[in-house]
Scaffold this active site. Structure first.
Site, PDB file in Angstrom:
ATOM      1  N   ASP A 260      51.458  29.534  50.434  1.00 29.43           N
ATOM      2  CA  ASP A 260      50.035  29.494  50.087  1.00 29.43           C
ATOM      3  C   ASP A 260      49.242  29.942  51.312  1.00 29.43           C
ATOM      4  O   ASP A 260      48.681  29.123  52.049  1.00 29.43           O
ATOM      5  CB  ASP A 260      49.666  28.065  49.688  1.00 29.43           C
ATOM      6  CG  ASP A 260      48.351  28.001  48.924  1.00 29.43           C
ATOM      7  OD1 ASP A 260      47.812  29.066  48.585  1.00 29.43           O
ATOM      8  OD2 ASP A 260      47.874  26.883  48.653  1.00 29.43           O
TER       9      ASP A 260
ATOM     10  N   GLU B  61      43.290  36.800  43.352  1.00 34.78           N
ATOM     11  CA  GLU B  61      42.305  36.078  42.545  1.00 34.78           C
ATOM     12  C   GLU B  61      41.119  36.937  42.113  1.00 34.78           C
ATOM     13  O   GLU B  61      40.561  37.703  42.902  1.00 34.78           O
ATOM     14  CB  GLU B  61      41.787  34.878  43.356  1.00 34.78           C
ATOM     15  CG  GLU B  61      40.962  33.915  42.533  1.00 34.78           C
ATOM     16  CD  GLU B  61      41.229  32.474  42.928  1.00 34.78           C
ATOM     17  OE1 GLU B  61      40.464  31.609  42.479  1.00 34.78           O
ATOM     18  OE2 GLU B  61      42.183  32.205  43.665  1.00 34.78           O
TER      19      GLU B  61
ATOM     20  N   LYS C  37      45.027  35.875  39.387  1.00 34.16           N
ATOM     21  CA  LYS C  37      44.578  34.478  39.305  1.00 34.16           C
ATOM     22  C   LYS C  37      43.224  34.386  38.621  1.00 34.16           C
ATOM     23  O   LYS C  37      42.281  35.079  38.996  1.00 34.16           O
ATOM     24  CB  LYS C  37      44.468  33.877  40.712  1.00 34.16           C
ATOM     25  CG  LYS C  37      45.791  33.497  41.322  1.00 34.16           C
ATOM     26  CD  LYS C  37      45.636  33.012  42.744  1.00 34.16           C
ATOM     27  CE  LYS C  37      45.465  31.528  42.828  1.00 34.16           C
ATOM     28  NZ  LYS C  37      45.506  31.064  44.239  1.00 34.16           N
TER      29      LYS C  37
END
Length: 337
Positions: A27, A106, A142
């Site tokens: 992450d 994202e 995302k």
């Protein structure tokens, strides 16, 4: 000479043991951390990219994104938006050189309630990846787990074969709707759930097995496996290694470099706490959620409502900060400031 399983267990770190049972995802947007911990996949978000874009090591990527935005032209806002999208893709493409799997990129959180806007931006990101030679099979897009985001995910998967990672997921209703939409992967947030209970309840610490975030992901995992949903469950947003170890056996876990480092130094024995066999024996009942039922069930979970809106606001704020940084790079010198 082969090493016996018992001896190997003693030698292996908690991180290495975890990798036997769960796919470990980094992450981070920091390439050095990815090189060090060798995850299969990696995830990014506006906050991580904002942090990485301010590091001296990554200024070349920022410069390239700025040049791209300027080259396409248009209004200031259009140039900044194009530079921002390009920056996400440049980071993603560099990360993919370091991992065998997929990277999550994202869509702007400010589109969280705009289904068509999310679809359009997702396709744009996939096109940008294609321009740098990366196919859609190596990308997870995302999207916020709002009703609109989940329906955007359904459409992108079915119509374009674009794999989606549904993020900012806090409620069981969100998880059920994502499974019914047939998305590739969900990211239920463990740590932020714990944060809410600590801030709003009398109890200030929890044993890992009683941690509300851990229990939430366990229930979702069991539901998916019991009813044969193919959507991958990837626990996210961890506050400590106890939460991670309590979810050993989950499909995927996305872990920050700090916690990856801690796990690599721990040498306790890990045993899977989640399994398909146990999930299939659990007593959960199957439910179906149309839009009205989804909105009602999600609304009944105060924690999930508050954390979803808070998460969207925070990612949106970091997207604005990133754009501000790009704007300064793109226009301040030519304006003589």
């Amino acid at each position: 000479m082969s090493v016996s399983p018992v001896k190997r267990q003693k030698m292996e770190s908690a991180l290495d043991q975890l990798k036997h049972h769960t796919t470990v995802v980094a992450d981070t947007g920091d390439f050095n951390a990815i090189d060090e911990y060798k995850p299969l996949d990696a995830t990014t978000n506006p906050s991580l990219i904002l942090a990485a874009a301010q590091m001296p090591a990554y200024q070349k990527l920022v410069d390239d994104a700025v040049a791209y935005g300027k080259k396409l032209g248009g209004s200031e806002d259009e140039q900044i938006k194009n530079a921002s999208d390009k920056l996400f893709v440049l980071f993603g493409a560099e990360i993919l050189k370091r991992i065998p799997g997929r990277v999550s990129t994202e869509v702007d959180a400010r589109l969280s309630f705009d289904k068509e806007g999310m679809i359009q931006r997702a396709r744009r990101l996939i096109d940008l990846y294609k321009e740098v030679g990366v196919g859609k099979d190596r990308i997870l897009i995302k999207l916020s787990s709002t009703w609109e985001g989940i329906q955007a995910g359904r459409f992108l998967e079915a119509e374009y074969g674009i794999h989606c990672n549904m993020t900012l997921l806090f409620s069981f209703a969100q998880a059920v709707a994502c499974a019914e939409a047939g998305v590739t992967l969900i990211s239920p947030f463990v740590g932020r759930i714990l944060d809410w209970y600590v801030a709003n309840g009398d109890k200030k610490s929890y044993e890992p097995s009683e941690d509300p975030g851990v229990k939430s992901v366990t229930k979702i995992y069991n539901y998916y496996k019991k009813f044969g949903y193919k959507t991958i469950v990837m626990g996210a947003s961890f506050r400590n290694t106890g939460q991670i170890k309590a979810l050993t056996g989950c499909d995927y876990l996305t872990i920050s470099p700090k916690l990856l480092a801690e796990l690599s130094k721990e040498h306790v024995k890990l045993t899977p706490t989640l399994s398909v066999k146990e999930a299939q024996a659990c007593n959960l009942e199957k439910i179906h959620l149309d839009e009205k039922a989804f909105r009602w069930h999600h609304n009944e979970d105060q924690m999930a409502v508050e954390k979803l809106s808070d998460g969207i606001r925070k990612f949106a704020a970091d997207a604005v900060k990133l754009e501000r940084m790009l704007k300064e790079r793109m226009f301040s010198t030519e304006n003589g400031k």
